[in-house]
Design a protein around this motif. Structure first.
Motif, PDB file in Angstrom:
ATOM      1  N   UNK A 108      35.542  25.120  37.680  1.00  0.00           N
ATOM      2  CA  UNK A 108      35.344  23.740  38.116  1.00  0.00           C
ATOM      3  C   UNK A 108      33.852  23.484  38.230  1.00  0.00           C
ATOM      4  N   UNK A 109      33.436  22.352  37.668  1.00  0.00           N
ATOM      5  CA  UNK A 109      32.030  21.966  37.708  1.00  0.00           C
ATOM      6  C   UNK A 109      31.894  20.633  38.412  1.00  0.00           C
ATOM      7  N   UNK A 110      30.802  20.482  39.165  1.00  0.00           N
ATOM      8  CA  UNK A 110      30.448  19.184  39.735  1.00  0.00           C
ATOM      9  C   UNK A 110      29.040  18.849  39.260  1.00  0.00           C
ATOM     10  N   UNK A 111      28.414  17.844  39.838  1.00  0.00           N
ATOM     11  CA  UNK A 111      27.086  17.416  39.409  1.00  0.00           C
ATOM     12  C   UNK A 111      26.039  18.516  39.572  1.00  0.00           C
ATOM     13  N   UNK A 112      26.280  19.458  40.474  1.00  0.00           N
ATOM     14  CA  UNK A 112      25.330  20.547  40.717  1.00  0.00           C
ATOM     15  C   UNK A 112      25.592  21.781  39.871  1.00  0.00           C
ATOM     16  N   UNK A 113      26.625  21.753  39.052  1.00  0.00           N
ATOM     17  CA  UNK A 113      26.933  22.900  38.194  1.00  0.00           C
ATOM     18  C   UNK A 113      28.256  23.556  38.568  1.00  0.00           C
ATOM     19  N   UNK A 114      28.333  24.860  38.361  1.00  0.00           N
ATOM     20  CA  UNK A 114      29.561  25.607  38.607  1.00  0.00           C
ATOM     21  C   UNK A 114      29.903  25.576  40.096  1.00  0.00           C
TER      22      UNK A 114
END
Length: 169
Positions: A108-114
């Protein structure tokens, strides 16, 4: 002569022993029963209320009424992807197979990465490499088994474990 010996001497001994063991399990509901280590089977969907004594929401001999991996119409990969997409819409999910027949690795990735690594493995897997690497790098990690008899991977259980892992970042 013990109670078990008496039960075995009577007609219908197997039924009596099973009944005795179920009543024993329900009297110790504070300690969850461990599922039997046998090969899983895709059970038929039951419309009866699930048995909850000495079982958790996501494990036990009887399939829970709640949505779970075995009541889902697709593969286990499709089931986990559906949960990731629907219950964690702020994350981008990627997946890839691990060693053939062993399982699937989800990220799962968000705006900050992994943001999280999740493995869904066979119950026979002894792999610890990914978990160890995640721990060393401070990346939240969660593991599920896709073929462990009596472990249903109920949606709320899967969702809560993922949410708890993400909250610990």
């Amino acid at each position: 002569m013990g109670i078990l010996s008496k039960l075995l001497k009577n007609a219908g001994a197997e039924k009596a022993v099973n009944s005795f063991l179920k009543s024993l399990a329900s009297s110790s509901a504070s300690s969850p029963a461990q599922p039997a280590p046998s090969a899983p089977q895709s059970p038929a969907v039951s419309h009866e209320a699930p048995v909850r004594a000495a079982h958790g929401l996501s494990w036990g001999e009887d399939m829970p009424a709640a949505e779970n991996q075995y009541s889902y119409s697709g593969s286990y990969v499709d089931y986990f992807l559906m949960i990731l997409r629907e219950d964690f819409p702020g994350y981008r999910a990627e997946h890839q197979p691990t060693r053939p027949g062993n399982g699937t690795l989800f990220r799962l990735f968000d705006a900050n990465g992994l943001a999280l690594v999740m493995e869904v493995l066979s119950e026979t897997s002894e792999s610890k490499k990914t978990r160890t690497e995640c721990r060393a790098r401070g990346i939240p990690y969660v593991r599920f088994y896709h073929n462990h008899h009596g472990w249903w991977n109920v949606r709320s259980y899967v969702r809560d474990r993922i949410a708890n892992a993400l909250a610990g970042r």
